[in-house]
Design a protein around this motif. Sequence first.
Motif, PDB file in Angstrom:
ATOM      1  N   LEU A  22       0.826  -1.201   0.000  1.00  0.00           N
ATOM      2  CA  LEU A  22       0.000   0.000   0.000  1.00  0.00           C
ATOM      3  C   LEU A  22       0.865   1.257   0.000  1.00  0.00           C
ATOM      4  O   LEU A  22       0.550   2.238  -0.671  1.00  0.00           O
ATOM      5  N   ALA A  23       1.953   1.224   0.769  1.00  0.00           N
ATOM      6  CA  ALA A  23       2.853   2.378   0.809  1.00  0.00           C
ATOM      7  C   ALA A  23       3.502   2.606  -0.553  1.00  0.00           C
ATOM      8  O   ALA A  23       3.675   3.755  -0.987  1.00  0.00           O
ATOM      9  N   ARG A  24       3.849   1.531  -1.246  1.00  0.00           N
ATOM     10  CA  ARG A  24       4.523   1.663  -2.543  1.00  0.00           C
ATOM     11  C   ARG A  24       3.549   2.047  -3.661  1.00  0.00           C
ATOM     12  O   ARG A  24       3.864   2.898  -4.491  1.00  0.00           O
ATOM     13  N   LEU A  25       2.368   1.453  -3.638  1.00  0.00           N
ATOM     14  CA  LEU A  25       1.422   1.676  -4.728  1.00  0.00           C
ATOM     15  C   LEU A  25       0.585   2.941  -4.534  1.00  0.00           C
ATOM     16  O   LEU A  25       0.080   3.507  -5.505  1.00  0.00           O
ATOM     17  N   GLY A  26       0.415   3.355  -3.298  1.00  0.00           N
ATOM     18  CA  GLY A  26      -0.355   4.575  -3.021  1.00  0.00           C
ATOM     19  C   GLY A  26      -1.789   4.479  -3.526  1.00  0.00           C
ATOM     20  O   GLY A  26      -2.477   3.484  -3.300  1.00  0.00           O
ATOM     21  N   GLU A  27      -2.244   5.506  -4.225  1.00  0.00           N
ATOM     22  CA  GLU A  27      -3.631   5.568  -4.685  1.00  0.00           C
ATOM     23  C   GLU A  27      -3.959   4.519  -5.743  1.00  0.00           C
ATOM     24  O   GLU A  27      -5.132   4.333  -6.084  1.00  0.00           O
ATOM     25  N   HIS A  28      -2.952   3.841  -6.269  1.00  0.00           N
ATOM     26  CA  HIS A  28      -3.203   2.802  -7.284  1.00  0.00           C
ATOM     27  C   HIS A  28      -3.537   1.448  -6.657  1.00  0.00           C
ATOM     28  O   HIS A  28      -3.907   0.515  -7.371  1.00  0.00           O
ATOM     29  N   ALA A  29      -3.415   1.337  -5.327  1.00  0.00           N
ATOM     30  CA  ALA A  29      -3.719   0.083  -4.655  1.00  0.00           C
ATOM     31  C   ALA A  29      -5.207  -0.021  -4.363  1.00  0.00           C
ATOM     32  O   ALA A  29      -5.838   0.942  -3.925  1.00  0.00           O
ATOM     33  N   VAL A  30      -5.777  -1.205  -4.598  1.00  0.00           N
ATOM     34  CA  VAL A  30      -7.185  -1.472  -4.292  1.00  0.00           C
ATOM     35  C   VAL A  30      -7.249  -2.696  -3.382  1.00  0.00           C
ATOM     36  O   VAL A  30      -7.113  -3.829  -3.842  1.00  0.00           O
ATOM     37  N   PRO A  31      -7.417  -2.494  -2.068  1.00  0.00           N
ATOM     38  CA  PRO A  31      -7.517  -3.651  -1.165  1.00  0.00           C
ATOM     39  C   PRO A  31      -8.699  -4.532  -1.551  1.00  0.00           C
ATOM     40  O   PRO A  31      -9.796  -4.044  -1.855  1.00  0.00           O
ATOM     41  N   LEU A  32      -8.498  -5.839  -1.513  1.00  0.00           N
ATOM     42  CA  LEU A  32      -9.515  -6.802  -1.920  1.00  0.00           C
ATOM     43  C   LEU A  32      -9.709  -7.825  -0.818  1.00  0.00           C
ATOM     44  O   LEU A  32      -8.769  -8.518  -0.435  1.00  0.00           O
ATOM     45  N   ALA A  33     -10.920  -7.917  -0.289  1.00  0.00           N
ATOM     46  CA  ALA A  33     -11.246  -8.929   0.727  1.00  0.00           C
ATOM     47  C   ALA A  33     -12.428  -9.751   0.218  1.00  0.00           C
ATOM     48  O   ALA A  33     -12.267 -10.707  -0.530  1.00  0.00           O
ATOM     49  N   GLY A  34     -13.661  -9.357   0.572  1.00  0.00           N
ATOM     50  CA  GLY A  34     -14.825 -10.080   0.079  1.00  0.00           C
ATOM     51  C   GLY A  34     -15.071  -9.868  -1.403  1.00  0.00           C
ATOM     52  O   GLY A  34     -15.547 -10.753  -2.118  1.00  0.00           O
ATOM     53  N   GLY A  35     -14.773  -8.667  -1.885  1.00  0.00           N
ATOM     54  CA  GLY A  35     -14.863  -8.373  -3.313  1.00  0.00           C
ATOM     55  C   GLY A  35     -16.216  -7.930  -3.812  1.00  0.00           C
ATOM     56  O   GLY A  35     -16.371  -7.651  -5.004  1.00  0.00           O
ATOM     57  N   THR A  36     -17.227  -7.828  -2.937  1.00  0.00           N
ATOM     58  CA  THR A  36     -18.560  -7.470  -3.427  1.00  0.00           C
ATOM     59  C   THR A  36     -18.609  -6.045  -3.962  1.00  0.00           C
ATOM     60  O   THR A  36     -19.281  -5.782  -4.965  1.00  0.00           O
ATOM     61  N   ASP A  37     -17.912  -5.126  -3.327  1.00  0.00           N
ATOM     62  CA  ASP A  37     -17.876  -3.753  -3.825  1.00  0.00           C
ATOM     63  C   ASP A  37     -16.866  -3.599  -4.954  1.00  0.00           C
ATOM     64  O   ASP A  37     -17.121  -2.888  -5.936  1.00  0.00           O
TER      65      ASP A  37
END
Length: 297
Positions: A22-37
């Motif tokens: 997250l620190a390296r990618l910044g705003e380009h990172a998209v955390p993915l858990a359940g994935g519904t949203d």
Amino acid sequence: MTGDGRPGYERPANLEEALALLARLGEHAVPLAGGTDVALRLRHGLVGAEHTLVDLGCIDLDGLEERGDALVLGAAVRIADIRSSPLVGRRTPLLCEATAEFGSPQIRGRATLGGNLGNASPVADLAPALVALGARITLASQGGTRELAVEDFPSGPGKTVRRPDELITEVTVPFQRGPGAYERLVYRRQLAIAVASVAVHMEVREGRVSWARVAAGAVAPRVLPCPRTAEALLGMAANESAPVQVATAVQALATETFPISDARASRAYRVGALGEALRVALGRVRGEQGGVVSRES
């Protein structure tokens, strides 16, 4: 990032690796858990080749435990697991009740608590209950952690104060202090978005309301705590009709919220719906539709 129009993909092995990404990618990172949203954002082209999905599936963020006088829920705990947990049902039944209104069984089986809060929808079903319960969110980054109240996390519809290098790791929910209820107005019974919603949480001593928290949803850019409405409830008899005091609370609620007119309802309709939701919720927690739970019981 990829060159074929699809987002990149990373699957960190632990929280430290995830925070580094997250620190390296910044705003380009998209955390993915359940994935519904995230799935909806992909479908609508809001996540593309400039982004990288950071899959959190290998990280242990799905815990659910008592810690002191609160429940601590991991950000990746599924809504279905909250719904079925005896611990949640015993310690925070208001939250358990709110999960029943959340999507379909299939969505509840995939959607996560952190993802739902991160979506920052003003019509979300869990947020009013969490605000009424005084819940707090923990955010982690490589620089450490910080904690803030659930109501302070959204900055507007779909927007939060989370920095790009931060990740929601857990939500702390104090034990429920007394009776509570969640009510919302919808146009159909299932898979419906609330037109207006309200969560009420009270403490009762010697037959009267000694403490209260109220939160409203779908009537402002974010879910709102309503302290003047809660104050109007203090001293109210727990098991007797109190039409004047209820009317005062309904009036206070109208002054603390900011409903708008849109395709689903007019402002005037939302104001009326919110007041009616509060009346029904108060009827339930005060024992008009069942037994009241007091601090002494």
